[in-house]
Design a protein around this motif. Structure first.
Motif, short mmCIF file in Angstrom:
data_model
loop_
_atom_site.label_atom_id
_atom_site.label_comp_id
_atom_site.label_asym_id
_atom_site.label_seq_id
_atom_site.Cartn_x
_atom_site.Cartn_y
_atom_site.Cartn_z
N GLN A 183 0.81 -1.21 0.00
CA GLN A 183 0.00 0.00 0.00
C GLN A 183 0.85 1.26 0.00
N SER A 206 -3.53 2.14 -2.94
CA SER A 206 -4.77 1.54 -3.43
C SER A 206 -5.95 1.92 -2.55
N PRO A 258 -6.49 -1.63 0.23
CA PRO A 258 -5.18 -2.17 0.60
C PRO A 258 -5.22 -3.59 1.16
#
Length: 332
Positions: free
Chosen positions: A154, A159, A162
């Motif tokens: 992450q 993202s 994660p």
């Protein structure tokens, strides 16, 4: 004879319609699987080195991309944990497929975005470049080896989901152990010929340059290229490989010397050798590789059980005495 009743006719039509619908659903399901797997069903498998039940099946396309990710990581001198993190990330982001679409302008194995400074679309679609960029950012994460995989991934990816990386850690761990060479004779593929336009020793050498880097291979005193060698894509791998290549005169075999990188027990030799051997098996369909031999073991394309078999009873356990070179025999 009496004519069939109208209700019987309706039932007949319904049965035929139902049967047609089942066929259409089956075809649709098949096409979905083909799309998700990149055009072929699972043809490769990696297993646990300790004889446990853990295993992961994947496609030849995924195998090629996974081998590239591992090669780029090890050539940067990064540990196996970094390769595991990269593989788990690519499994989540793209299913280990080099896709030309994604959220907004996301592209490639890691769904990197040109608009966020990851590179041009052409660069990002090169698996070696994309892997190199991922590792470049991962190496900047403080103490990433000790972080949970989801946290480390992450910090690079940013993202929206994660925790999704976590479910891929077991499969990525198996792949990383095989593709870094730590786990011997654990990766196999059926080796069905793919659609590559270039085959033979020259194609193998070009793919080695693609993943391990031209400078690294040439510095080992290897023959690289030649008139028939296809142009490799740019490589993000940094120098540091100690492998060399050379094709046997007049045949279809590429020999990869595996000189020692240190360590009196020969462990470094074996790990480097098994990385190259597994890399060759992973690329078997794409490069039409028929046979790979290393450390008293041999893998052959198209064999039903798809296993590595001992070729020498004395060295069948992968002892260092048989670890001088990896031999790759191509189909053309």
């Amino acid at each position: 004879m009496s004519e069939p009743s109208s209700s019987s006719k309706r039932r007949g039509r319904l049965l035929r319609t139902g049967a047609a619908l089942v066929v259409l659903l089956a075809v649709a399901g098949y096409l979905v699987v083909q799309y998700v797997t990149g055009g072929t069903g699972p043809g490769c498998k990696v297993v646990s080195a300790d004889g446990g039940a853990a295993s992961y099946e994947f496609t030849p396309e995924q195998a090629v991309n996974a081998a590239t990710i591992a090669a780029v990581g090890t050539n940067r001198g990064l540990p196996e944990r970094a390769v595991t993190i990269a593989l788990a990330t690519a499994l989540q982001e793209s299913g280990l497929r080099n896709i030309e679409h994604g959220d907004r302008d996301s592209l490639g194995l890691f769904q990197q975005r040109p608009s966020q400074g990851w590179g041009t679309p052409k660069e990002i679609m090169d698996p070696a470049y994309a892997a190199g960029m991922f590792y470049e950012h991962l190496a900047k994460v403080p103490d990433y080896q000790r972080l949970p995989l989801t946290v480390a991934a992450q910090r690079v990816q940013r993202s929206g989901f994660p925790e999704a990386y976590a479910k891929h850690e077991p499969d990525a761990t198996l792949l990383a152990a095989a593709l870094t060479g730590r786990a011997a004779a654990t990766l196999t593929c059926q080796g069905r010929p793919g659609t590559a336009r270039t085959t033979g020793p020259d194609a193998v050498r070009a793919a080695l340059v693609r993943d391990f880097g031209r400078d690294a291979v040439e510095e080992a005193g290897a023959e690289v290229g030649g008139a028939a060698t296809p142009t490799p894509s740019p490589s993000a791998a940094s120098p540091g490989s100690d492998s060399g290549t050379g094709s046997d005169s007049g045949d279809r075999t590429v020999t990869l010397p595996v000189p020692a990188r240190g360590g009196a027990d020969g462990r470094d030799v074996l790990e480097r050798g098994w990385q190259l051997a597994h890399w060759a098996v992973a690329n078997a369909s794409a490069l039409h590789i028929e046979r790979v031999a290393y450390a008293g073991r041999e893998w052959t394309a198209g064999v039903t059980d798809g296993q590595w078999h001992a070729t020498d009873a004395k060295n069948g356990d992968g002892s260092a005495g048989a670890a001088g070179a990896v031999r790759i025999t191509t189909g053309g």
